[in-house]
Design an enzyme around this catalytic site. Structure first.
Site, PDB file in Angstrom:
ATOM      1  N   ARG A   1       2.866  -6.398   9.566  1.00  0.00           N
ATOM      2  CA  ARG A   1       2.118  -5.371  10.306  1.00  0.00           C
ATOM      3  C   ARG A   1       2.605  -5.264  11.755  1.00  0.00           C
ATOM      4  O   ARG A   1       2.641  -4.178  12.325  1.00  0.00           O
ATOM      5  CB  ARG A   1       0.619  -5.687  10.244  1.00  0.00           C
ATOM      6  CG  ARG A   1       0.014  -5.449   8.851  1.00  0.00           C
ATOM      7  CD  ARG A   1      -1.341  -6.100   8.703  1.00  0.00           C
ATOM      8  NE  ARG A   1      -2.025  -5.696   7.475  1.00  0.00           N
ATOM      9  CZ  ARG A   1      -3.162  -6.216   7.049  1.00  0.00           C
ATOM     10  NH1 ARG A   1      -3.759  -7.169   7.760  1.00  0.00           N
ATOM     11  NH2 ARG A   1      -3.727  -5.807   5.928  1.00  0.00           N
TER      12      ARG A   1
ATOM     13  N   ASN B   1      -1.823   0.040   7.498  1.00  0.00           N
ATOM     14  CA  ASN B   1      -1.296  -1.295   7.826  1.00  0.00           C
ATOM     15  C   ASN B   1      -0.485  -1.935   6.701  1.00  0.00           C
ATOM     16  O   ASN B   1      -0.321  -3.147   6.644  1.00  0.00           O
ATOM     17  CB  ASN B   1      -2.403  -2.209   8.357  1.00  0.00           C
ATOM     18  CG  ASN B   1      -3.493  -2.437   7.339  1.00  0.00           C
ATOM     19  OD1 ASN B   1      -3.387  -1.996   6.199  1.00  0.00           O
ATOM     20  ND2 ASN B   1      -4.535  -3.137   7.745  1.00  0.00           N
TER      21      ASN B   1
ATOM     22  N   HIS C   1      -1.873  -5.254   1.672  1.00  0.00           N
ATOM     23  CA  HIS C   1      -3.147  -5.952   1.525  1.00  0.00           C
ATOM     24  C   HIS C   1      -2.893  -7.373   1.030  1.00  0.00           C
ATOM     25  O   HIS C   1      -1.986  -7.581   0.230  1.00  0.00           O
ATOM     26  CB  HIS C   1      -4.032  -5.230   0.489  1.00  0.00           C
ATOM     27  CG  HIS C   1      -5.209  -6.050   0.061  1.00  0.00           C
ATOM     28  ND1 HIS C   1      -6.389  -6.064   0.775  1.00  0.00           N
ATOM     29  CD2 HIS C   1      -5.370  -6.927  -0.965  1.00  0.00           C
ATOM     30  CE1 HIS C   1      -7.228  -6.906   0.192  1.00  0.00           C
ATOM     31  NE2 HIS C   1      -6.637  -7.440  -0.868  1.00  0.00           N
TER      32      HIS C   1
ATOM     33  N   PHE D   1     -15.010   3.407   7.796  1.00  0.00           N
ATOM     34  CA  PHE D   1     -13.652   3.685   7.344  1.00  0.00           C
ATOM     35  C   PHE D   1     -13.525   3.723   5.820  1.00  0.00           C
ATOM     36  O   PHE D   1     -12.436   3.977   5.297  1.00  0.00           O
ATOM     37  CB  PHE D   1     -12.678   2.656   7.926  1.00  0.00           C
ATOM     38  CG  PHE D   1     -12.974   1.221   7.567  1.00  0.00           C
ATOM     39  CD1 PHE D   1     -12.507   0.677   6.380  1.00  0.00           C
ATOM     40  CD2 PHE D   1     -13.721   0.406   8.418  1.00  0.00           C
ATOM     41  CE1 PHE D   1     -12.770  -0.648   6.040  1.00  0.00           C
ATOM     42  CE2 PHE D   1     -13.993  -0.925   8.083  1.00  0.00           C
ATOM     43  CZ  PHE D   1     -13.517  -1.448   6.891  1.00  0.00           C
TER      44      PHE D   1
ATOM     45  N   LYS E   1       0.825  -1.207   0.000  1.00  0.00           N
ATOM     46  CA  LYS E   1       0.000   0.000   0.000  1.00  0.00           C
ATOM     47  C   LYS E   1       0.867   1.269   0.000  1.00  0.00           C
ATOM     48  O   LYS E   1       2.081   1.212   0.277  1.00  0.00           O
ATOM     49  CB  LYS E   1      -0.917  -0.012   1.232  1.00  0.00           C
ATOM     50  CG  LYS E   1      -1.931  -1.161   1.264  1.00  0.00           C
ATOM     51  CD  LYS E   1      -2.850  -1.004   2.485  1.00  0.00           C
ATOM     52  CE  LYS E   1      -3.771  -2.181   2.674  1.00  0.00           C
ATOM     53  NZ  LYS E   1      -4.656  -2.000   3.846  1.00  0.00           N
TER      54      LYS E   1
ATOM     55  N   THR F   1      -5.172  -7.510  11.011  1.00  0.00           N
ATOM     56  CA  THR F   1      -5.529  -6.247  10.342  1.00  0.00           C
ATOM     57  C   THR F   1      -5.060  -5.044  11.142  1.00  0.00           C
ATOM     58  O   THR F   1      -4.510  -4.093  10.588  1.00  0.00           O
ATOM     59  CB  THR F   1      -7.069  -6.185  10.158  1.00  0.00           C
ATOM     60  OG1 THR F   1      -7.480  -7.314   9.377  1.00  0.00           O
ATOM     61  CG2 THR F   1      -7.476  -4.900   9.470  1.00  0.00           C
TER      62      THR F   1
ATOM     63  N   GLU G   1      -9.862  -9.572  -7.086  1.00  0.00           N
ATOM     64  CA  GLU G   1      -8.902  -8.479  -6.893  1.00  0.00           C
ATOM     65  C   GLU G   1      -7.805  -8.491  -7.967  1.00  0.00           C
ATOM     66  O   GLU G   1      -7.379  -7.434  -8.432  1.00  0.00           O
ATOM     67  CB  GLU G   1      -8.314  -8.555  -5.477  1.00  0.00           C
ATOM     68  CG  GLU G   1      -9.360  -8.228  -4.409  1.00  0.00           C
ATOM     69  CD  GLU G   1      -8.962  -8.650  -3.000  1.00  0.00           C
ATOM     70  OE1 GLU G   1      -7.789  -9.020  -2.792  1.00  0.00           O
ATOM     71  OE2 GLU G   1      -9.831  -8.613  -2.105  1.00  0.00           O
TER      72      GLU G   1
ATOM     73  N   TYR H   1     -12.213  -2.289  -3.003  1.00  0.00           N
ATOM     74  CA  TYR H   1     -12.816  -2.256  -1.664  1.00  0.00           C
ATOM     75  C   TYR H   1     -14.346  -2.172  -1.684  1.00  0.00           C
ATOM     76  O   TYR H   1     -14.950  -1.733  -0.705  1.00  0.00           O
ATOM     77  CB  TYR H   1     -12.206  -1.110  -0.858  1.00  0.00           C
ATOM     78  CG  TYR H   1     -10.771  -1.421  -0.432  1.00  0.00           C
ATOM     79  CD1 TYR H   1     -10.490  -2.483   0.420  1.00  0.00           C
ATOM     80  CD2 TYR H   1      -9.696  -0.641  -0.884  1.00  0.00           C
ATOM     81  CE1 TYR H   1      -9.185  -2.782   0.808  1.00  0.00           C
ATOM     82  CE2 TYR H   1      -8.377  -0.941  -0.492  1.00  0.00           C
ATOM     83  CZ  TYR H   1      -8.145  -2.014   0.359  1.00  0.00           C
ATOM     84  OH  TYR H   1      -6.868  -2.304   0.753  1.00  0.00           O
TER      85      TYR H   1
END
Ligand code: IDP
Ligand code: MG
Length: 152
Positions: free
Chosen positions: A104, A114, A117, A59, A11, A93, A128, A51
């Protein structure tokens, strides 16, 4: 021995923090094989599709804004039990709950930042991958070290 493919994405926070190499290194060293990877600036379309399952959650807006805030590194990795293995390598998570030794747990402090993914099911992995990759971008290749990773 059943091999499967999963979708993973480094990310924007991890890219900004110079952790691309560290994260790829952990994936490679686990024995999982990278079969697709690129460096992109995720679009709003990418983020919304990726998402979609979280739409409406508190969120969601922050997540979409974050994912489109800087470059990211989507990839597809392959191996025995790859989906669950990648989730284990990532850790919980919320980095506050993630064990040391996980990405993480070692590098994160906040649930909204975090770092990486990874898909959580075969269906989501397939979905995805299709958000970020064309079929032609997935590379079939033989990795010499696989004969030392798997009992034949
Ligand atoms: P996962 O990434 O471990 O699969 P999900 O529950 O699928 O976790 O949530 C997707 C992403 O949304 C998380 O990785 C995290 O970046 C973000 N997220 C989830 N819950 C929260 C929250 O309560 N606050 C802020 N961000 C969250
Ligand atoms: Mg998830």
């Amino acid at each position: 021995m059943e091999k499967e493919r999963t979708f993973v994405m480094i990310k924007p926070d991890a890219v900004q923090r110079g952790l691309i190499g560290e994260i790829i290194s952990r994936i490679e060293k686990s024995g999982l094989k990278i079969v697709a990877m690129k460096f992109i600036f995720p679009t709003l379309e990418h983020a919304k599709k990726h998402y979609a399952v979280h739409e409406g959650k508190p969120f969601y807006n922050g997540l979409v804004k974050f994912i489109t805030s800087g470059p990211a590194v989507p990839m597809v990795v392959e191996g025995e039990n790859a989906i669950q293995k990648m989730r284990t390598i990532l850790g919980s998570t919320n980095p506050q709950d993630a064990a040391p030794g996980t990405i993480r747990g070692d590098f994160g402090l906040n649930i909204g930042r975090n770092l990486v993914h990874a898909a959580d099911s075969p269906e989501n992995a397939k979905y995805e991958m299709n958000v970020y990759f064309e079929k032609s971008e997935l590379v079939d290749w033989n990795w010499v070290q696989e004969t030392w990773i798997y009992e034949q």
